[in-house]
Design a protein around this motif. Structure first.
Motif, PDB file in Angstrom:
ATOM      1  N   UNK A   2      46.742  47.317  39.220  1.00 26.07           N
ATOM      2  CA  UNK A   2      45.537  47.144  38.407  1.00 26.07           C
ATOM      3  C   UNK A   2      45.046  45.699  38.464  1.00 26.07           C
ATOM      4  N   UNK A   3      45.974  44.751  38.416  1.00 20.60           N
ATOM      5  CA  UNK A   3      45.592  43.338  38.523  1.00 20.60           C
ATOM      6  C   UNK A   3      44.884  43.100  39.846  1.00 20.60           C
ATOM      7  N   UNK A   4      45.408  43.666  40.930  1.00 21.48           N
ATOM      8  CA  UNK A   4      44.788  43.497  42.243  1.00 21.48           C
ATOM      9  C   UNK A   4      43.365  44.040  42.244  1.00 21.48           C
ATOM     10  N   UNK A   5      43.151  45.198  41.641  1.00 26.73           N
ATOM     11  CA  UNK A   5      41.802  45.763  41.582  1.00 26.73           C
ATOM     12  C   UNK A   5      40.865  44.875  40.769  1.00 26.73           C
ATOM     13  N   UNK A   6      41.374  44.334  39.659  1.00 27.01           N
ATOM     14  CA  UNK A   6      40.549  43.449  38.833  1.00 27.01           C
ATOM     15  C   UNK A   6      40.202  42.171  39.599  1.00 27.01           C
ATOM     16  N   UNK A  60      44.585  37.803  31.411  1.00 27.63           N
ATOM     17  CA  UNK A  60      44.632  39.253  31.583  1.00 27.63           C
ATOM     18  C   UNK A  60      46.006  39.586  32.156  1.00 27.63           C
ATOM     19  N   UNK A  61      46.691  40.511  31.542  1.00 24.17           N
ATOM     20  CA  UNK A  61      48.044  40.867  31.952  1.00 24.17           C
ATOM     21  C   UNK A  61      48.094  42.364  32.205  1.00 24.17           C
ATOM     22  N   UNK A  82      47.075  40.297  49.837  1.00 25.29           N
ATOM     23  CA  UNK A  82      47.418  39.572  48.613  1.00 25.29           C
ATOM     24  C   UNK A  82      48.311  40.423  47.715  1.00 25.29           C
ATOM     25  N   UNK A  83      48.004  41.708  47.638  1.00 26.04           N
ATOM     26  CA  UNK A  83      48.816  42.611  46.837  1.00 26.04           C
ATOM     27  C   UNK A  83      50.246  42.676  47.385  1.00 26.04           C
TER      28      UNK A  83
END
Length: 67
Positions: free
Chosen positions: A23-27, A17-18, A39-40
């Motif tokens: 958005x990556x952090x939420x996923x 997933x890219x 982490x973000x």
């Protein structure tokens, strides 16, 4: 995350997933509630995370960085 579950149910492994960092952090937080703001903040560009599932539990780790 329906798209991830659909890919896994179809036997697609590994799945990549890219997206944009926020958005990556939420996923990733959806998969592993321990993944959060700290982490973000530490994410780099680019950054790579691995999500692994054992039974129904997910774990998120950063890989290929100086994390």
């Amino acid at each position: 995350m329906a798209v991830l579950e659909e890919a896994l149910a179809a036997g697609c492994q590994p799945v990549a997933l890219v997206s944009h960092g926020c958005l990556v952090t939420l996923m990733l937080r959806e998969l592993d509630p321990a993944f959060g703001f700290g982490d973000w903040v530490r994410m780099t560009t680019p950054d790579v995370c691995r999500a692994t599932r054992r039974d129904e539990a997910w774990r998120v780790d950063r890989v290929g960085t100086d994390a």
